[in-house]
Each structure stands twice: as structure tokens, then as C-alpha cells.
Design a protein around this motif. Structure first.
Motif, PDB file in Angstrom:
ATOM      1  N   HIS A  59       2.710   1.767  -9.368  1.00 28.72           N
ATOM      2  CA  HIS A  59       3.898   2.265  -8.701  1.00 28.72           C
ATOM      3  C   HIS A  59       4.555   3.312  -9.593  1.00 28.72           C
ATOM      4  O   HIS A  59       4.237   3.420 -10.782  1.00 28.72           O
ATOM      5  N   PHE A  85       0.823  -1.214   0.000  1.00 27.30           N
ATOM      6  CA  PHE A  85       0.000   0.000   0.000  1.00 27.30           C
ATOM      7  C   PHE A  85       0.857   1.265   0.000  1.00 27.30           C
ATOM      8  O   PHE A  85       0.484   2.282  -0.580  1.00 27.30           O
ATOM      9  N   PHE A 125      -7.794  -1.723  -0.001  1.00 27.21           N
ATOM     10  CA  PHE A 125      -6.769  -1.856  -1.036  1.00 27.21           C
ATOM     11  C   PHE A 125      -6.262  -3.298  -1.138  1.00 27.21           C
ATOM     12  O   PHE A 125      -5.996  -3.809  -2.226  1.00 27.21           O
ATOM     13  N   THR A 172       1.577   2.725  -3.559  1.00 25.93           N
ATOM     14  CA  THR A 172       0.526   2.963  -4.552  1.00 25.93           C
ATOM     15  C   THR A 172       0.411   4.432  -4.928  1.00 25.93           C
ATOM     16  O   THR A 172       0.480   5.318  -4.072  1.00 25.93           O
ATOM     17  N   TRP A 185      -4.347   4.509  -5.588  1.00 22.43           N
ATOM     18  CA  TRP A 185      -5.397   4.170  -4.624  1.00 22.43           C
ATOM     19  C   TRP A 185      -5.082   4.648  -3.206  1.00 22.43           C
ATOM     20  O   TRP A 185      -5.542   4.058  -2.238  1.00 22.43           O
ATOM     21  N   ARG A 243      -4.760  -2.711 -10.124  1.00 24.95           N
ATOM     22  CA  ARG A 243      -4.846  -2.896  -8.670  1.00 24.95           C
ATOM     23  C   ARG A 243      -3.927  -1.942  -7.929  1.00 24.95           C
ATOM     24  O   ARG A 243      -4.220  -1.530  -6.808  1.00 24.95           O
ATOM     25  N   SER A 244      -2.811  -1.596  -8.552  1.00 24.65           N
ATOM     26  CA  SER A 244      -1.907  -0.610  -7.971  1.00 24.65           C
ATOM     27  C   SER A 244      -0.956  -0.129  -9.049  1.00 24.65           C
ATOM     28  O   SER A 244      -0.542  -0.910  -9.911  1.00 24.65           O
ATOM     29  N   SER A 246      -3.964  11.029  -5.854  1.00 25.19           N
ATOM     30  CA  SER A 246      -4.600   9.817  -6.389  1.00 25.19           C
ATOM     31  C   SER A 246      -5.952  10.125  -7.015  1.00 25.19           C
ATOM     32  O   SER A 246      -6.281   9.632  -8.096  1.00 25.19           O
TER      33      SER A 246
END
Length: 448
Positions: free
Chosen positions: A365, A278, A292, A281, A284, A362-363, A414
Motif C-alpha cells: 500500500h 485489491f 490477487f 495495491t 500487483w 502479497r500487497s 505496477s
């Protein structure tokens, strides 16, 4: 007939004979320079000057990359881990579950191992990082050439925008020459494949595409669009050999590892369910961490991803009134008139496919920015909202850049990233349906 300058024409008339053809090149250059001078106030706005502007920017980028490497401190993130991972292979370990570095286990396909093994030896077992930075500067310049060639072929984006996709992006320079991630290598190969598709060399393009996937799996986000294009262009039976070629390349590259531990290789190199942290991210941050990490959230994103792809395939990539099953038949047997894909159609479907995947990731970076950075201007200027002014498009690009440059990410960065993604997605949805070759066309054209 090639048009000559007024002086040349006068000389021809006076002498009663034609001048040698070698004078046409200077005349053409003179005419081009004259045209540029007359349109000097519009050079940055007319797409026909894409080549001129991008050439200037590319040479400027050589100096910028040298300056960044010499003046900005290198930041160690994954390079040492990459070197540790490939060193394990060099030392004889072919069990993927036993290969790891400082940041964790090896989670990339075999192509990554071969590329970074080469870099391992080139940089003195990974110790000469400065040389590695210059190698990645070359990768960056090659990527720019491939990207600029795509924009030159499509002529959709005004040239002034290219300044924002090269010289002005701190994050992209950082990803290439200050961090030395594997993502740029995969994207360089991907843009090479797209150039081959535009040249009509689909088999070679598929081979290069598979090599890109073997460096990092994110390139699979382009796969739904590529499959759609292949079916439109060739039908099902002629598409199968190209898909087989992609699979064989993966098999051959991974063979040394598959022979030792096939389950370990596949589960590590192509782990679609890998959990992300997390704290890294970008997209999100505004969610609670338990949401998450929730598998239900991941399934919801996957469902949204698949649904959006299907909607675009059925409603935007294929014109209404024609059957989606028609693309499975051989083009010569279709009832509808067929024609070759043009550059705009090919690039739009591929870039949209990848962008949809980014929207529902989903994420994301920080190094993932390079996955779609160079495609954003094309997507924005392909939108169907004609009233979306140039300034607003540039503003969207700026907000996206700001979101990716905010470290650590915040709720606001975000959220702003998602708002920008939504704007682009809506613009693409409102884009007039491209007349793909699996659709009806009023103008008959020969298929090559």
C-alpha cells in the motif's frame, strides 16, 4: 601529530615553542574549508563529503516540512481510526477483538497502542491535528538523522543522491506529515536500532528493534538478516539471550491484552494471513483480482520469499566452501579466522533481507513505501554491476518514485515497480560476497 597551518608552523619555528592546543580547531576548520573549496566540483560526488551535504539537506528539510504542513492540505486516512482504537483502551477495553476504528479493527501490536495513546493526549484527544503534524515532522527529522548517520558510516553512496531521498520525495513527506501513519514511527525506531548495531551495542539494538516490531509488524522483514548477523557475531548460545530479550519485550508490552484475551491479541496484532484489498495495491495491479486474492498465489509468494532468502544466505552472505552450520558455534571455537562486522556488511545484510520481503509482498500500500525508501540508494550502489552508471541508478530511483506516486496504481506503474525491483535484486546477487566474520579471512583481526 596534528598538522597545523603554514602560518602556525612558522610561528612555532620563530618562537621556539609550541602553540596552545586551542588553535588546532580553527586550523582544522580552515583546512577543511580549504579542502572543500579545492574539491568544490566534486563535493556532490565524493563520499567523504557525506556529512557536509547531509547536514545542509537536513536543515533545508526543516523549512520544507514547515512549508508542507502550512501549505498542503492534510488528508484524513487513518489518524481518526488510530485515535478511536486507543480511546477504546483508555476507556478500559483490553480485549483486542473489541478494539476498532473507522477503517476496521485494531491490527497492530501493543507498542502502537502506547505510542498513539501518548499522541492522543498530546494532541488534545486527537483533535489538534496540526500539532500532530509537527510531531511527525520531528519524527521525520529524527529518521533522517539516523539514516544519514548510517550513510556517513558506510560512505558508499555519492552525496548528490541524498537530495533524492529527502527533499525530492513527495510521497515520503506525505506519509509522515500529511497522513500521520504509524509506519514512520516503526521505521524511526528501526533505524535507531541499526545505528546501535553499527556501534556494537547489539543487546540495546535488539531491544529497540523489538520496540519497532511492537509498533508495526513490517519490521520483521529485517529479522532473517538480523538473525544471520547475530549468529555470525555471537554464535547460537550467545544469540539466544538477545532473542529472548526481544520476546520478553513483546510479552511485557502485550501483557494487559494477553491477560484478557491472549488468542484475540495474538491473532489480531500478529495476523500474518490478513487479506488486503485489491483497490489499494501498488505492486500487483496488473493481476486479475481473483488471482490477487488467491491463497495459492500467497503461498507461491511465501515460497519465493523463503527460497530467495536462503539463496542469499547460502551463496551471498556466506562464502562458498564454508559450512552454514559454522555460524552456530561460538566464534572463539571456529576454525576460521573471525573479525568484527564492518558497517557495510551489517547494513547490506539487513537492507537486503528487508528488500527481498518487499519484492515478494502479497500487497504494497502507499504508506508502505517508507518501509524501504531510505535503503534504496545503498542497495543500488552496493550492486555488483560496476557498469551500471550513476545516471541509470538515479533513473531506477526515479521510476520507483513515479510508481509509488501514481494513484490509483496502473498496470504499467505496477510492472515498472517490479522491473526496478528485479534490477536491484540482480545487482545485489552479482555483488561480491562480503567477508562476514563466520567466513575465512586472510587478515587476522581481534574480536572485540
Amino acid at each position: 601529530m596534528i598538522e597545523s597551518s603554514g602560518f602556525t608552523k612558522a610561528a612555532n619555528m620563530a618562537g621556539g615553542k609550541k602553540k596552545p592546543s586551542n588553535v588546532t580547531l580553527p586550523s582544522r576548520i580552515q583546512k577543511t574549508l580549504s579542502s572543500v573549496w579545492q574539491d568544490k566540483h566534486m563535493v556532490l560526488f565524493k563520499a567523504e563529503y557525506t556529512f557536509l551535504v547531509t547536514a545542509v539537506l537536513w536543515f533545508l528539510e526543516i523549512g520544507i516540512n514547515i512549508w508542507v504542513i502550512q501549505r498542503v492540505a492534510y488528508t484524513e486516512i487513518d489518524w481518526k481510526a488510530y485515535m478511536d482504537e486507543v480511546e477504546g483502551v483508555i476507556n478500559g477495553t483490553y480485549d483486542y477483538t473489541q478494539l476498532k476504528g473507522d477503517t476496521g479493527p485494531l491490527v497492530y501490536p501493543a507498542g502502537f497502542v502506547y505510542v498513539f495513546t501518548g499522541l492522543y493526549y498530546l494532541t488534545g484527544h486527537g483533535q489538534n491535528i496540526r500539532l500532530g503534524q509537527y510531531v511527525f515532522a520531528v519524527f521525520y527529522l529524527i529518521t533522517l538523522l539516523l539514516v544519514f548517520r548510517i550513510y556517513h558510516r558506510t560512505k558508499k553512496v555519492p552525496p548528490y543522491v541524498f537530495f533524492f531521498i529527502c527533499c525530492a520525495s513527495y510521497r515520503i513527506h506525505s506519509i509522515f506529515v500529511l497522513r500521520l501513519f504509524n509506519d514512520p514511527v516503526a521505521m524511526m525506531l528501526l533505524f535507531g536500532a541499526i545505528n546501535l548495531f553499527l556501534d556494537g551495542r547489539w543487546t540495546l539494538g535488539c531491544a529497540l528493534y523489538s520496540l519497532a516490531v511492537s509498533v508495526k509488524m513490517n519490521v520483521l522483514l529485517f529479522a532473517p538478516g538480523l538473525l544471520f548477523l547475530l549468529l555470525c557475531e555471537f554464535g547460537l548460545w550467545k544469540t539466544l539471550p538477545k532473542l529472548t530479550l526481544c520476546a520478553v519485550i513483546q510479552l511485557v508490552l502485550g501483557l494487559p491484552f494477553l491477560l484478557v484475551n491472549p488468542v484475540g491479541y495474538v491473532s489480531r496484532a500478529f495476523d500474518l494471513g490478513r487479506q488486503f484489498l485489491f483497490k489499494w495495491t501498488v505492486n500487483w495491479r496488473f493481476l486479475p483480482e481473483d488471482v490477487f486474492l488467491s491463497r495459492y498465489f500467497h503461498l507461491a509468494l511465501l515460497l519465493a520469499h523463503i527460497t530467495t532468502l536462503l539463496l542469499f544466505a547460502l551463496k551471498r552472505w556466506k562464502r562458498s566452501g564454508t559450512s552454514i552450520w559454522s555460524i552456530l558455534t561460538d566464534p572463539s571455537a571456529r576454525k576460521e579466522t573471525v573479525h568484527k562486522l564492518n558497517a557495510d556488511q551489517t547494513v547490506l545484510v539487513l537492507y537486503t533481507s528487508n528488500f527481498i520481503g518487499m519484492c515478494f509482498s502479497r500487497s504494497l500500500h502507499y504508506q508502505f513505501y517508507v518501509w524501504y525508501f531510505h535503503t534504496l540508494p545503498f542497495l543500488l550502489w552496493s550492486g555488483g554491476v560496476k557498469k551500471l552508471a550513476h545516471l541509470l541508478r538515479v533513473l531506477v530511483l526515479g521510476l520507483i518514485e513515479l510508481s509509488w506516486n501514481t494513484y490509483p496504481s496502473t498496470n504499467y506503474s505496477s510492472l515498472s515497480l517490479h522491473v526496478c525491483h528485479l534490477i536491484i535484486l540482480l545487482c545485489l546477487w552479482l555483488n561480491p560476497t562480503p567477508a562476514l566474520p563466520c567466513q575465512k579471512s586472510e587478515n587476522k583481526a581481534k574480536r572485540h
